[in-house]
Design a protein around this motif. Sequence first.
Motif, short mmCIF file in Angstrom:
data_model
loop_
_atom_site.label_atom_id
_atom_site.label_comp_id
_atom_site.label_asym_id
_atom_site.label_seq_id
_atom_site.Cartn_x
_atom_site.Cartn_y
_atom_site.Cartn_z
N LEU A 86 -28.86 -15.86 -0.08
CA LEU A 86 -28.29 -14.76 -0.88
C LEU A 86 -27.34 -15.31 -1.93
N GLU A 87 -26.46 -16.21 -1.50
CA GLU A 87 -25.46 -16.77 -2.40
C GLU A 87 -26.15 -17.56 -3.52
N THR A 88 -27.16 -18.33 -3.16
CA THR A 88 -27.87 -19.15 -4.13
C THR A 88 -28.58 -18.29 -5.17
N VAL A 89 -29.20 -17.21 -4.73
CA VAL A 89 -29.89 -16.34 -5.67
C VAL A 89 -28.88 -15.59 -6.55
N ASP A 90 -27.75 -15.22 -5.96
CA ASP A 90 -26.79 -14.40 -6.70
C ASP A 90 -25.99 -15.20 -7.72
N VAL A 91 -25.63 -16.45 -7.40
CA VAL A 91 -24.79 -17.21 -8.34
C VAL A 91 -25.41 -18.52 -8.82
N GLY A 92 -26.57 -18.89 -8.29
CA GLY A 92 -27.29 -20.04 -8.84
C GLY A 92 -26.98 -21.38 -8.21
N LYS A 93 -26.05 -21.42 -7.25
CA LYS A 93 -25.70 -22.75 -6.74
C LYS A 93 -26.81 -23.30 -5.84
N PRO A 94 -26.98 -24.63 -5.82
CA PRO A 94 -28.03 -25.21 -4.99
C PRO A 94 -27.87 -24.81 -3.52
N LEU A 95 -28.99 -24.72 -2.83
CA LEU A 95 -28.96 -24.28 -1.43
C LEU A 95 -28.04 -25.13 -0.57
N LYS A 96 -28.06 -26.46 -0.80
CA LYS A 96 -27.22 -27.30 0.07
C LYS A 96 -25.74 -26.97 -0.12
N GLU A 97 -25.38 -26.60 -1.34
CA GLU A 97 -23.98 -26.21 -1.58
C GLU A 97 -23.67 -24.89 -0.89
N SER A 98 -24.61 -23.96 -0.99
CA SER A 98 -24.39 -22.65 -0.35
C SER A 98 -24.26 -22.82 1.16
N ARG A 99 -25.09 -23.71 1.72
CA ARG A 99 -24.97 -23.95 3.18
C ARG A 99 -23.62 -24.56 3.50
N GLY A 100 -23.17 -25.49 2.68
CA GLY A 100 -21.85 -26.09 2.88
C GLY A 100 -20.75 -25.04 2.78
N ASP A 101 -20.92 -24.10 1.85
CA ASP A 101 -19.92 -23.04 1.72
C ASP A 101 -19.86 -22.19 2.99
N VAL A 102 -21.03 -21.90 3.58
CA VAL A 102 -21.02 -21.10 4.82
C VAL A 102 -20.33 -21.89 5.94
N ASP A 103 -20.55 -23.19 5.99
CA ASP A 103 -19.84 -24.01 6.99
C ASP A 103 -18.32 -23.88 6.79
N GLY A 104 -17.90 -23.88 5.54
CA GLY A 104 -16.47 -23.74 5.23
C GLY A 104 -15.94 -22.38 5.67
N VAL A 105 -16.74 -21.36 5.50
CA VAL A 105 -16.35 -20.00 5.91
C VAL A 105 -16.15 -19.96 7.42
N VAL A 106 -17.07 -20.56 8.15
CA VAL A 106 -16.97 -20.57 9.62
C VAL A 106 -15.70 -21.32 10.03
#
Length: 475
Positions: A86-106
Amino acid sequence: MRAEHFIDGEWVRPASGRTFVTIDPSTEEPICEVGRGDAADIDRAVRAADRAMHGPWAELAPAERGSLLCKLAAAIGEAKEEIARLETVDVGKPLKESRGDVDGVVATLVYNAGAADKMEGATIPLGPGFIDFTLMEPVGVTAHIVPWNFPLGMAIRSLAPALAAGCTAVLKPAEQSPLSALKLAEIAEAVGVPKGVINVVTGYGEEAGEALTRHPLVRSISFTGSVETGRRIMAAAASGPKPVVLELGGKNALLVFEDADLDRLAEDMADAAFGNSGQVCSACSRILVAPRIAQEIGERLAARAARITVGPGLEDRDIGPLVSVEQHSKVMDHIEDARRAGGRLLVGGRRPVHLQRGFFVEPTVFADVDPGWRIAREEVFGPVLAITAFDREEDALSIANSLGYGLVAGIYTRDISRALKLARRLETGSVWINGWFIGGQQAPTGGIKDSGIGRERGLPGVRNYLQIKNVGVRL
Ligand code: NAI
Ligand code: MG
């Protein structure tokens, strides 16, 4: 995703019935419609949050709030792939970055969950005739107005400590990136966060955002975004008056001395200057370098930048597009301006030839930049690095400190005494030595001067949402 807000534990249509479209910046295609919230929706959400301050949420022990935040963290972790997409489609960031962001959220939720039952008050020694102590109480309804560069990350950075402190919240995601906030609401509902504790209203800044900052029942505002909007929000908060935490970006300088480890530096800059396409408040955007190594630094950074791959978020290259056409024009305008001023373009400076759709910009490095130019003074918020040679250490320091911004500064040298002396004199909220993006959910972050007020993350982040009550007893 639905074109509805999440208010009082329910999905509701915007009062006005209006919606807007969020687009995928990699393709410029619409993704879906979301609710265009206004003052009526905000009022409903704030009232729900205010009621929740007096409901079952208030009955929970701090440790129980912590457990609930842990449950939320676990559920977000389970939905990692879905949220990342969702994040990648909405703001364009690469999937690996979006996954890293979710890790940060957790990690942020878990950190704050642990802090929930550790925010202790004090006893004050008034003498034998008295007992005096403090209670740390939640401030009440909190507003969270967040930007689009780390949509869920920024939301959780302030939401998690607010909830840990016992507050309730109304979240207004950026209009460019509403989807992960709606997903968060879905997950909060599923794990049993009591109704009204987390409310999400989507919409534009001047409509939903402004109404939220002005609502009399809102007791605190946390905002990350531009300096201009930060000033407006602070003015709106004066009507309360209510406390604000403002994180307003930077124009962050790195001072590089002759004894610096240049291999490490060039590698670090791939992320520090170009990660998330430079759309990071704490990105490195100015390099101030000792004259003898200026040429070599330029060559190394240009070579490293040239190896960065650019492409649509879902293709998972090193970097994706900028978030919007507005950001794309702003960044291209800065590049043109630096070129006209006489900056020596070492690499980049264009839209990549293979990407004619989407808001892409190549990683760009300018050398021989005069510290008075726009490219050296204004926040670009794109993948653009400006190199300036300095004569003496004092000059480097005065160039670094010459701007209104004061978020982050960096120093690369093997002389740690020199670095620590400079750290004291740099006018920024954070100083990083021989590394960039040092810190995490534990280390306080925030700016001085135009870069903002207050600190987020760490235990200071939780204190933002607690107020001290002093209780005095005469014996
Ligand atoms: P912005 O500061 O206008 O928007 C950020 C958030 O504030 C969004 O949720 C927006 O809806 C909301 N907002 C806007 N006006 C408001 C108002 N009057 N009252 C309440 N909320 C309001 O930033 P924008 O326009 O998206 O980006 C402009 C520039 O700001 C960027 O080019 C960049 O330089 C800087 N910026 C800095 C960020 C940071 O991390 N510090 C994040 C985003 C942008
Ligand atoms: Mg979008």
